[in-house]
Design a protein around this motif. Structure first.
Motif, PDB file in Angstrom:
ATOM      1  N   ARG A   1       0.831  -1.205   0.000  1.00 22.05           N
ATOM      2  CA  ARG A   1       0.000   0.000   0.000  1.00 22.05           C
ATOM      3  C   ARG A   1       0.865   1.254   0.000  1.00 22.05           C
ATOM      4  N   ALA A   2       2.039   1.164   0.639  1.00 23.64           N
ATOM      5  CA  ALA A   2       2.981   2.283   0.650  1.00 23.64           C
ATOM      6  C   ALA A   2       4.376   1.750   0.370  1.00 23.64           C
ATOM      7  N   VAL A   3       5.149   2.472  -0.417  1.00 20.98           N
ATOM      8  CA  VAL A   3       6.504   2.056  -0.750  1.00 20.98           C
ATOM      9  C   VAL A   3       7.425   2.292   0.444  1.00 20.98           C
ATOM     10  N   PRO A   4       8.245   1.297   0.841  1.00 19.87           N
ATOM     11  CA  PRO A   4       9.160   1.498   1.972  1.00 19.87           C
ATOM     12  C   PRO A   4      10.252   2.501   1.626  1.00 19.87           C
ATOM     13  N   ASP A   5      10.891   3.034   2.663  1.00 25.67           N
ATOM     14  CA  ASP A   5      11.941   4.037   2.458  1.00 25.67           C
ATOM     15  C   ASP A   5      13.147   3.466   1.721  1.00 25.67           C
ATOM     16  N   THR A   6      13.471   2.216   2.002  1.00 25.48           N
ATOM     17  CA  THR A   6      14.602   1.572   1.338  1.00 25.48           C
ATOM     18  C   THR A   6      14.140   0.281   0.678  1.00 25.48           C
ATOM     19  N   ALA A   7      14.774  -0.061  -0.427  1.00 28.45           N
ATOM     20  CA  ALA A   7      14.427  -1.282  -1.142  1.00 28.45           C
ATOM     21  C   ALA A   7      15.698  -2.025  -1.504  1.00 28.45           C
ATOM     22  N   PRO A   8      15.674  -3.370  -1.434  1.00 24.79           N
ATOM     23  CA  PRO A   8      16.850  -4.138  -1.832  1.00 24.79           C
ATOM     24  C   PRO A   8      17.172  -3.919  -3.304  1.00 24.79           C
ATOM     25  N   ALA A   9      18.428  -4.051  -3.651  1.00 26.72           N
ATOM     26  CA  ALA A   9      18.832  -3.923  -5.046  1.00 26.72           C
ATOM     27  C   ALA A   9      18.106  -4.960  -5.888  1.00 26.72           C
ATOM     28  N   GLY A  10      17.655  -4.555  -7.047  1.00 31.14           N
ATOM     29  CA  GLY A  10      16.980  -5.471  -7.946  1.00 31.14           C
ATOM     30  C   GLY A  10      15.511  -5.660  -7.678  1.00 31.14           C
ATOM     31  N   VAL A  11      14.946  -4.874  -6.746  1.00 28.26           N
ATOM     32  CA  VAL A  11      13.526  -4.984  -6.421  1.00 28.26           C
ATOM     33  C   VAL A  11      12.847  -3.641  -6.682  1.00 28.26           C
ATOM     34  N   THR A  12      11.755  -3.674  -7.423  1.00 27.98           N
ATOM     35  CA  THR A  12      10.945  -2.485  -7.675  1.00 27.98           C
ATOM     36  C   THR A  12       9.673  -2.575  -6.857  1.00 27.98           C
ATOM     37  N   PHE A  13       9.361  -1.513  -6.118  1.00 25.42           N
ATOM     38  CA  PHE A  13       8.130  -1.484  -5.328  1.00 25.42           C
ATOM     39  C   PHE A  13       7.088  -0.619  -6.020  1.00 25.42           C
ATOM     40  N   VAL A  14       5.855  -1.110  -6.062  1.00 19.94           N
ATOM     41  CA  VAL A  14       4.737  -0.362  -6.618  1.00 19.94           C
ATOM     42  C   VAL A  14       3.706  -0.181  -5.508  1.00 19.94           C
ATOM     43  N   ALA A  15       3.381   1.057  -5.190  1.00 22.61           N
ATOM     44  CA  ALA A  15       2.369   1.344  -4.181  1.00 22.61           C
ATOM     45  C   ALA A  15       0.991   1.243  -4.826  1.00 22.61           C
TER      46      ALA A  15
END
Length: 260
Positions: free
Chosen positions: A41-55
């Motif tokens: 529902r909300a994108v985290p502040d940090t994301a692992p390399a190679g991962v795209t977050f979609v809110a």
């Protein structure tokens, strides 16, 4: 023997991938070399390399369309879809407290995201002649808890039936469809729940764990599964090493379900 699962370069979507089982699935696929898009529902502040977050809110048709569109725009297709998003916000109290709004919420969270996203992404899988879809269900579709999970369990049972039917339709076209059915998994939310139970009962964390296991009728293994164990199972099932597995439900519950 090599333990390489052959996931390098595979394009994967994991719904609900910021915590618990979803985060473990994302991590397992990423470590295996897959390119991963995940949702929250909300994108985290940090994301692992190679991962795209979609809110996105996957309880809505618009949110599902947004995610499917992002997958097709970024990847041009998809090889792996793992539906983890789900849960229950239904109140305790049995059938009488489950009004129409509660039933709709449980179905909108636990069934409809998979239906909508599969419908949007399956044509690209069929066109390429290959792909894997995993629906994360629950042993509660067989062992519902009447006081608190009737609607959730019914929604997961519907997801399981939908998954089985879908597998019959698209497996001949090269797309494997299967289910992973966890029992109690010791996620962050589960830890908080056990801590609350323990405090209410005047016991320690292990005592709270025992209360939960007793409520489930016992876990022969003596402990819940970890999110990582579920993530590793999913990573194997979506890999070429599991290419003969489709249309089935793989249970990871420590022996909780008392029948075969």
């Amino acid at each position: 023997m090599s333990f390489d699962l052959g996931l390098s370069g595979r394009r994967a979507l994991v719904t609900g991938g910021t915590k618990g089982v979803g985060a473990a699935v994302v991590d397992a696929l990423r470590q295996g070399g897959a390119e991963v898009i995940t949702t929250a529902r909300a994108v985290p502040d940090t994301a692992p390399a190679g991962v795209t977050f979609v809110a996105a809110d996957l309880t809505t048709a618009e949110g599902c369309a947004q995610v499917a569109g992002r997958v097709l725009d970024q990847f041009g297709g998809v090889d792996i879809v793992v539906h983890v998003v789900g849960g229950s916000g239904a109140p305790a109290g049995g059938f009488a407290v489950l009004d129409d709004a509660v039933w709709h919420r449980e179905l909108d969270l636990n069934l409809m995201p998979a239906v909508r996203i599969d419908r949007a992404l399956l044509p690209s899988m069929i066109a390429q002649g290959t792909g894997v879809i995993v629906h994360v269900t629950s042993i509660q579709n067989r062992l519902p808890l009447p006081q608190s999970t009737t609607a959730y369990a019914a929604a997961k049972a519907a997801l399981s039936t939908y998954s089985k039917s879908l597998s019959k339709e698209v497996t001949p076209q090269g797309v494997r469809v299967l289910r992973v059915s966890p029992g109690w998994v010791e996620t962050e939310a589960a830890v908080s729940f056990v801590e609350r139970l323990a405090a209410e009962a005047g016991t320690d964390y292990e005592g709270g764990r025992a209360i939960v296991m007793e409520g489930l009728g016992g876990i022969p293994l003596g402990r819940p599964a970890s999110p990582r164990e579920v993530g590793d199972l999913v990573a194997f099932l979506v890999s070429p090493r599991a290419s003969a597995i489709t249309g089935t439900e793989v249970v990871i519950d420590g022996g909780t379900v008392p029948t075969a």
